[in-house]
Design an enzyme around this catalytic site. Sequence first.
Site, PDB file in Angstrom:
ATOM      1  N   ARG A  92      41.109  35.395 102.113  1.00 44.49           N
ATOM      2  CA  ARG A  92      41.161  35.917 100.743  1.00 44.49           C
ATOM      3  C   ARG A  92      40.683  37.366 100.741  1.00 44.49           C
ATOM      4  NH1 ARG A  92      38.001  31.455  97.142  1.00 44.49           N
ATOM      5  NH2 ARG A  92      37.210  33.380  96.248  1.00 44.49           N
ATOM      6  N   ARG A 139      29.469  31.368  84.621  1.00 43.86           N
ATOM      7  CA  ARG A 139      28.892  32.349  85.531  1.00 43.86           C
ATOM      8  C   ARG A 139      28.044  33.380  84.786  1.00 43.86           C
ATOM      9  NH1 ARG A 139      33.097  31.691  89.769  1.00 43.86           N
ATOM     10  NH2 ARG A 139      32.648  32.952  91.584  1.00 43.86           N
ATOM     11  N   LYS A 191      30.772  24.771  96.877  1.00 42.89           N
ATOM     12  CA  LYS A 191      31.074  24.094  95.603  1.00 42.89           C
ATOM     13  C   LYS A 191      32.498  23.521  95.602  1.00 42.89           C
ATOM     14  CE  LYS A 191      30.372  27.745  92.962  1.00 42.89           C
ATOM     15  NZ  LYS A 191      30.123  28.765  94.017  1.00 42.89           N
ATOM     16  N   ARG A 240      35.919  31.895 106.355  1.00 46.48           N
ATOM     17  CA  ARG A 240      36.802  31.051 105.541  1.00 46.48           C
ATOM     18  C   ARG A 240      38.253  31.514 105.631  1.00 46.48           C
ATOM     19  NH1 ARG A 240      35.082  29.661  99.481  1.00 46.48           N
ATOM     20  NH2 ARG A 240      35.411  31.863  99.033  1.00 46.48           N
TER      21      ARG A 240
HETATM   22  P1  AMP Z   1      35.612  31.707  93.099  1.00 48.59           P
HETATM   23  O1  AMP Z   1      36.834  31.119  93.702  1.00 48.59           O
HETATM   24  O2  AMP Z   1      34.835  30.742  92.242  1.00 48.59           O
HETATM   25  O3  AMP Z   1      34.737  32.410  94.110  1.00 48.59           O
HETATM   26  O4  AMP Z   1      36.106  32.848  92.074  1.00 48.59           O
HETATM   27  C1  AMP Z   1      36.870  33.934  92.534  1.00 48.59           C
HETATM   28  C2  AMP Z   1      36.820  35.073  91.529  1.00 48.59           C
HETATM   29  O5  AMP Z   1      37.395  34.659  90.288  1.00 48.59           O
HETATM   30  C3  AMP Z   1      35.439  35.590  91.175  1.00 48.59           C
HETATM   31  O6  AMP Z   1      34.919  36.506  92.136  1.00 48.59           O
HETATM   32  C4  AMP Z   1      35.739  36.263  89.833  1.00 48.59           C
HETATM   33  O7  AMP Z   1      36.437  37.491  90.036  1.00 48.59           O
HETATM   34  C5  AMP Z   1      36.716  35.292  89.188  1.00 48.59           C
HETATM   35  N1  AMP Z   1      36.003  34.238  88.442  1.00 48.59           N
HETATM   36  C6  AMP Z   1      35.971  32.918  88.743  1.00 48.59           C
HETATM   37  N2  AMP Z   1      35.249  32.234  87.835  1.00 48.59           N
HETATM   38  C7  AMP Z   1      34.809  33.153  86.938  1.00 48.59           C
HETATM   39  C8  AMP Z   1      33.986  33.089  85.785  1.00 48.59           C
HETATM   40  N3  AMP Z   1      33.450  31.924  85.369  1.00 48.59           N
HETATM   41  N4  AMP Z   1      33.759  34.227  85.101  1.00 48.59           N
HETATM   42  C9  AMP Z   1      34.293  35.404  85.491  1.00 48.59           C
HETATM   43  N5  AMP Z   1      35.045  35.553  86.590  1.00 48.59           N
HETATM   44  C10 AMP Z   1      35.311  34.434  87.325  1.00 48.59           C
END
Ligand code: AMP
Length: 208
Positions: A155, A88, A13, A122
Amino acid sequence: MNLVFLGPPGAGKGTIASIAKDAFGIPHISTGDLFRANIKNETELGKLVKGILAAGNLVPDEVTIKMVENRLGEADALNGYILDGFPRTVAQADALEEMRKPEHVVNFVLDRSEILKRLSGRRVCKSTGRTYHIIYNPPKEEGIDDETGEPLIQRDDDKEEAILNRLDVYEKSTAPLIDYYRKKGILIDLDCSGKPEDILENLKALLK
Ligand code: AMP
């Protein structure tokens, strides 16, 4: 155009959003990137969410919704947005309906085995957020960012235990949104197994 990118972690994404934003002239808003920026800058929000992100759990809805509401109010988002990683949960999707309804929701489709390969390989540059993959998209020099020359890191939440938790959280909390948006008639399924440029072309064709 108001676009939501939905799909499991590791489906691409962020990669597609980073090239689609220029093609569509709308900002790429990644809630994960917003949280990581807060953690890096040691803000109150950053301190609150640091442990949650490291474990791969979800930040509470109220906190996440408020952050997105603020971001959508900024000038560059007035003509549209690409939301990557939000909503989410059903509560977040309901809140987005009230704030700024999405016109299309793109469902990133990829096999679980491919997702695991992508996430475990990654690497990111901490200061710019630029992402690489040790096999599919390696930097020019191993372990070093192409532009800043800084070391690349993995990460915390791309380590195996957190990856498995993130995939479980996705299945339980986020996958139900596929049906939520399909019922509204705005879901587009996008095969994400190819190269980013080809995936973007495919997406443009599907949006026409
Ligand atoms: P991502 O980079 O999209 O994989 O997001 C990394 C982390 O940020 C996720 O594993 C969650 O801990 C937090 N996070 C990101 N977006 C959301 C969301 N919409 N709702 C809740 N937690 C989020």
